[in-house]
Design an enzyme around this catalytic site. Structure first.
Site, mmCIF file in Angstrom:
data_model
loop_
_atom_site.group_PDB
_atom_site.id
_atom_site.type_symbol
_atom_site.label_atom_id
_atom_site.label_comp_id
_atom_site.label_asym_id
_atom_site.label_seq_id
_atom_site.Cartn_x
_atom_site.Cartn_y
_atom_site.Cartn_z
ATOM 1 N N LYS A 182 -47.182 -15.890 -15.371
ATOM 2 C CA LYS A 182 -48.118 -15.083 -16.177
ATOM 3 C C LYS A 182 -48.699 -15.917 -17.323
ATOM 4 O O LYS A 182 -49.906 -15.952 -17.537
ATOM 5 C CB LYS A 182 -47.398 -13.853 -16.780
ATOM 6 C CG LYS A 182 -46.724 -12.958 -15.765
ATOM 7 C CD LYS A 182 -46.025 -11.777 -16.426
ATOM 8 C CE LYS A 182 -44.889 -12.128 -17.366
ATOM 9 N NZ LYS A 182 -43.705 -12.731 -16.720
ATOM 10 N N ARG A 195 -43.718 -3.629 -20.111
ATOM 11 C CA ARG A 195 -42.618 -4.149 -19.302
ATOM 12 C C ARG A 195 -41.771 -3.016 -18.717
ATOM 13 O O ARG A 195 -40.872 -3.245 -17.941
ATOM 14 C CB ARG A 195 -41.749 -5.040 -20.199
ATOM 15 C CG ARG A 195 -40.932 -6.040 -19.474
ATOM 16 C CD ARG A 195 -40.318 -6.954 -20.499
ATOM 17 N NE ARG A 195 -41.275 -7.905 -20.998
ATOM 18 C CZ ARG A 195 -41.192 -9.207 -20.823
ATOM 19 N NH1 ARG A 195 -40.184 -9.716 -20.166
ATOM 20 N NH2 ARG A 195 -42.092 -10.012 -21.322
ATOM 21 N N ARG A 235 -38.579 -25.155 -16.726
ATOM 22 C CA ARG A 235 -39.691 -25.061 -17.685
ATOM 23 C C ARG A 235 -39.354 -25.819 -18.970
ATOM 24 O O ARG A 235 -38.242 -25.788 -19.475
ATOM 25 C CB ARG A 235 -39.959 -23.592 -18.021
ATOM 26 C CG ARG A 235 -40.997 -23.437 -19.134
ATOM 27 C CD ARG A 235 -41.525 -22.029 -19.234
ATOM 28 N NE ARG A 235 -40.484 -21.045 -19.451
ATOM 29 C CZ ARG A 235 -40.705 -19.730 -19.436
ATOM 30 N NH1 ARG A 235 -41.922 -19.262 -19.203
ATOM 31 N NH2 ARG A 235 -39.715 -18.885 -19.639
ATOM 32 N N ARG A 288 -36.610 -23.512 -23.586
ATOM 33 C CA ARG A 288 -36.434 -22.242 -24.288
ATOM 34 C C ARG A 288 -34.973 -21.817 -24.180
ATOM 35 O O ARG A 288 -34.354 -21.984 -23.133
ATOM 36 C CB ARG A 288 -37.323 -21.172 -23.622
ATOM 37 C CG ARG A 288 -38.545 -20.818 -24.430
ATOM 38 C CD ARG A 288 -39.538 -19.986 -23.668
ATOM 39 N NE ARG A 288 -39.073 -18.685 -23.214
ATOM 40 C CZ ARG A 288 -39.845 -17.783 -22.606
ATOM 41 N NH1 ARG A 288 -41.130 -18.068 -22.389
ATOM 42 N NH2 ARG A 288 -39.384 -16.627 -22.205
ATOM 43 N N ARG A 317 -32.114 -11.970 -17.201
ATOM 44 C CA ARG A 317 -33.505 -11.509 -17.361
ATOM 45 C C ARG A 317 -34.043 -10.986 -16.028
ATOM 46 O O ARG A 317 -34.714 -9.957 -15.986
ATOM 47 C CB ARG A 317 -34.385 -12.666 -17.852
ATOM 48 C CG ARG A 317 -34.182 -12.961 -19.327
ATOM 49 C CD ARG A 317 -34.722 -14.319 -19.696
ATOM 50 N NE ARG A 317 -36.144 -14.467 -19.486
ATOM 51 C CZ ARG A 317 -36.761 -15.639 -19.384
ATOM 52 N NH1 ARG A 317 -36.063 -16.765 -19.461
ATOM 53 N NH2 ARG A 317 -38.050 -15.691 -19.230
HETATM 54 P P1 AP5 Z 1 -44.720 -19.301 -16.892
HETATM 55 O O1 AP5 Z 1 -46.182 -19.192 -16.693
HETATM 56 O O2 AP5 Z 1 -44.228 -19.814 -18.184
HETATM 57 O O3 AP5 Z 1 -43.997 -17.921 -16.481
HETATM 58 P P2 AP5 Z 1 -44.102 -16.469 -17.094
HETATM 59 O O4 AP5 Z 1 -44.406 -15.530 -15.989
HETATM 60 O O5 AP5 Z 1 -45.012 -16.463 -18.277
HETATM 61 O O6 AP5 Z 1 -42.582 -16.262 -17.495
HETATM 62 P P3 AP5 Z 1 -41.885 -15.920 -18.875
HETATM 63 O O7 AP5 Z 1 -40.480 -16.460 -18.773
HETATM 64 O O8 AP5 Z 1 -42.652 -16.388 -20.049
HETATM 65 O O9 AP5 Z 1 -41.845 -14.383 -18.771
HETATM 66 P P4 AP5 Z 1 -40.916 -13.434 -19.469
HETATM 67 O O10 AP5 Z 1 -41.592 -12.183 -19.191
HETATM 68 O O11 AP5 Z 1 -39.498 -13.486 -19.120
HETATM 69 O O12 AP5 Z 1 -40.905 -13.993 -20.976
HETATM 70 P P5 AP5 Z 1 -41.635 -13.511 -22.269
HETATM 71 O O13 AP5 Z 1 -41.913 -14.691 -23.085
HETATM 72 O O14 AP5 Z 1 -42.721 -12.563 -21.963
HETATM 73 O O15 AP5 Z 1 -44.153 -20.235 -15.709
HETATM 74 C C1 AP5 Z 1 -42.764 -20.546 -15.595
HETATM 75 C C2 AP5 Z 1 -42.611 -22.009 -15.154
HETATM 76 O O16 AP5 Z 1 -43.114 -22.161 -13.827
HETATM 77 C C3 AP5 Z 1 -43.376 -23.017 -16.030
HETATM 78 O O17 AP5 Z 1 -42.582 -24.162 -16.177
HETATM 79 C C4 AP5 Z 1 -44.651 -23.327 -15.213
HETATM 80 O O18 AP5 Z 1 -45.079 -24.659 -15.415
HETATM 81 C C5 AP5 Z 1 -44.188 -23.120 -13.784
HETATM 82 N N1 AP5 Z 1 -45.214 -22.529 -12.930
HETATM 83 C C6 AP5 Z 1 -46.073 -21.515 -13.250
HETATM 84 N N2 AP5 Z 1 -46.864 -21.203 -12.198
HETATM 85 C C7 AP5 Z 1 -46.472 -22.027 -11.187
HETATM 86 C C8 AP5 Z 1 -46.910 -22.189 -9.828
HETATM 87 N N3 AP5 Z 1 -47.889 -21.427 -9.307
HETATM 88 N N4 AP5 Z 1 -46.298 -23.134 -9.071
HETATM 89 C C9 AP5 Z 1 -45.301 -23.903 -9.593
HETATM 90 N N5 AP5 Z 1 -44.855 -23.812 -10.866
HETATM 91 C C10 AP5 Z 1 -45.425 -22.874 -11.655
HETATM 92 O O19 AP5 Z 1 -40.469 -12.647 -22.953
HETATM 93 C C11 AP5 Z 1 -39.310 -13.279 -23.451
HETATM 94 C C12 AP5 Z 1 -38.366 -12.221 -24.009
HETATM 95 O O20 AP5 Z 1 -39.014 -11.493 -25.083
HETATM 96 C C13 AP5 Z 1 -37.932 -11.125 -23.016
HETATM 97 O O21 AP5 Z 1 -36.823 -11.526 -22.257
HETATM 98 C C14 AP5 Z 1 -37.606 -9.974 -23.984
HETATM 99 O O22 AP5 Z 1 -36.363 -10.175 -24.620
HETATM 100 C C15 AP5 Z 1 -38.683 -10.114 -25.063
HETATM 101 N N6 AP5 Z 1 -39.893 -9.331 -24.745
HETATM 102 C C16 AP5 Z 1 -41.154 -9.825 -24.556
HETATM 103 N N7 AP5 Z 1 -42.010 -8.832 -24.287
HETATM 104 C C17 AP5 Z 1 -41.277 -7.688 -24.292
HETATM 105 C C18 AP5 Z 1 -41.597 -6.328 -24.057
HETATM 106 N N8 AP5 Z 1 -42.845 -5.948 -23.731
HETATM 107 N N9 AP5 Z 1 -40.600 -5.409 -24.137
HETATM 108 C C19 AP5 Z 1 -39.335 -5.766 -24.458
HETATM 109 N N10 AP5 Z 1 -38.962 -7.053 -24.687
HETATM 110 C C20 AP5 Z 1 -39.931 -8.002 -24.601
#
Ligand code: AP5
Ligand code: ZN
Length: 214
Positions: free
Chosen positions: A13, A88, A127, A160, A171
């Site tokens: 994402k 989410r 990552r 991270r 997660r």
């Molecule tokens: P990346 O694009 O970074 O993945 P992502 O989908 O953004 O994953 P996140 O880990 O950031 O999502 P998340 O929802 O767990 O974390 P968030 O920060 O929102 O890609 C991942 C890796 O793969 C990278 O290394 C990239 O290079 C590689 N890659 C990407 N696309 C690829 C492809 N096509 N092919 C190969 N490689 C690829 O949330 C973190 C924490 O915050 C949560 O756990 C929670 O505690 C809190 N939080 C955030 N939002 C909320 C909410 N709305 N409600 C409650 N808690 C929340």
């Protein structure tokens, strides 16, 4: 254009969001990013959130709903936005829906980036994130030109805290059933589309851009 990108942790994402916002000149709203910045700045909210994030748990809805809706009121969101990581769960989706109705806005695209589960663990544990500018890399799929150094700002790359294997597994466990419920919430609305996020980064971008033209 108002866009929601849905997907399990590691679906890509954030990676796609950064590319799409350049194309469409809209802000990227990542609740995870906002919470990490607050934790870094050691604000009261940030420290509270950090306790949940480091265990892979969700931050309470009242906090994330407040963060997202406040951000959506900003002037730069009035001509479009891309939401990443919010909503989410169904409670957050309902709150967002209420906000949109109250502000006479609509969500144009809800896109679920679907990725085979076995790939997610590999993507997240590999990552690396720039401590300087927040750019994201992957040790295999998106390596920097110089090991451990950001291509954009020469900052140091780090892992991270929540990308360690045990936290990643937690997660994924927590988010899996919430995501199923979220998809069920958006399906009847008719704006939900699914793309195959298991493809390479460029192919996924092309598929996404194709969807926005429809
Ligand atoms: P990346 O694009 O970074 O993945 P992502 O989908 O953004 O994953 P996140 O880990 O950031 O999502 P998340 O929802 O767990 O974390 P968030 O920060 O929102 O890609 C991942 C890796 O793969 C990278 O290394 C990239 O290079 C590689 N890659 C990407 N696309 C690829 C492809 N096509 N092919 C190969 N490689 C690829 O949330 C973190 C924490 O915050 C949560 O756990 C929670 O505690 C809190 N939080 C955030 N939002 C909320 C909410 N709305 N409600 C409650 N808690 C929340
Ligand atoms: Zn950088």
């Amino acid at each position: 254009m108002n866009i929601i990108l849905l997907g399990l942790p590691g679906a890509g994402k954030g990676t796609q969001a950064k590319i799409i916002i350049e194309h469409h000149h809209i802000p990227h709203i990542s609740t995870g990013e906002i919470l990490r910045q607050a934790a870094e700045a050691q604000t009261k909210l940030g420290l509270l959130a950090k306790g949940y994030m480091s265990k892979g748990e969700l931050v309470p809805d009242e906090i994330t709903i407040g963060i997202a809706t406040n951000r959506l009121r900003d002037a730069d969101c009035q001509n479009g936005f891309l939401l990443d990581g919010f909503p989410r769960n169904v409670v957050q989706a309902q709150a967002l829906n209420g906000f949109m109705i109250a502000n006479s806005k609509v969500i144009d695209h809800v896109i679920y980036v679907e990725v085979r589960e076995e790939l997610l663990l590999e993507r997240l544990t590999g990552r690396r994130t720039c401590a300087g500018c927040g750019a994201t890399y992957h040790v295999v799929y998106q390596p920097p030109r110089i090991r451990n150094q950001c291509d954009q700002c020469s900052g140091k790359l780090k892992q991270r805290d929540d990308d360690r294997e045990a936290t990643v597994r937690e997660r994924l466990r927590i988010n899996k059933h919430l995501t199923v419920q979220l998809l069920d919430y958006y399906k009847p609305e008719g704006s939900l589309r699914v793309i195959d996020g298991s493809k390479g980064i460029k192919e996924v971008t092309e598929d996404l851009i194709g969807l926005f033209r429809i």
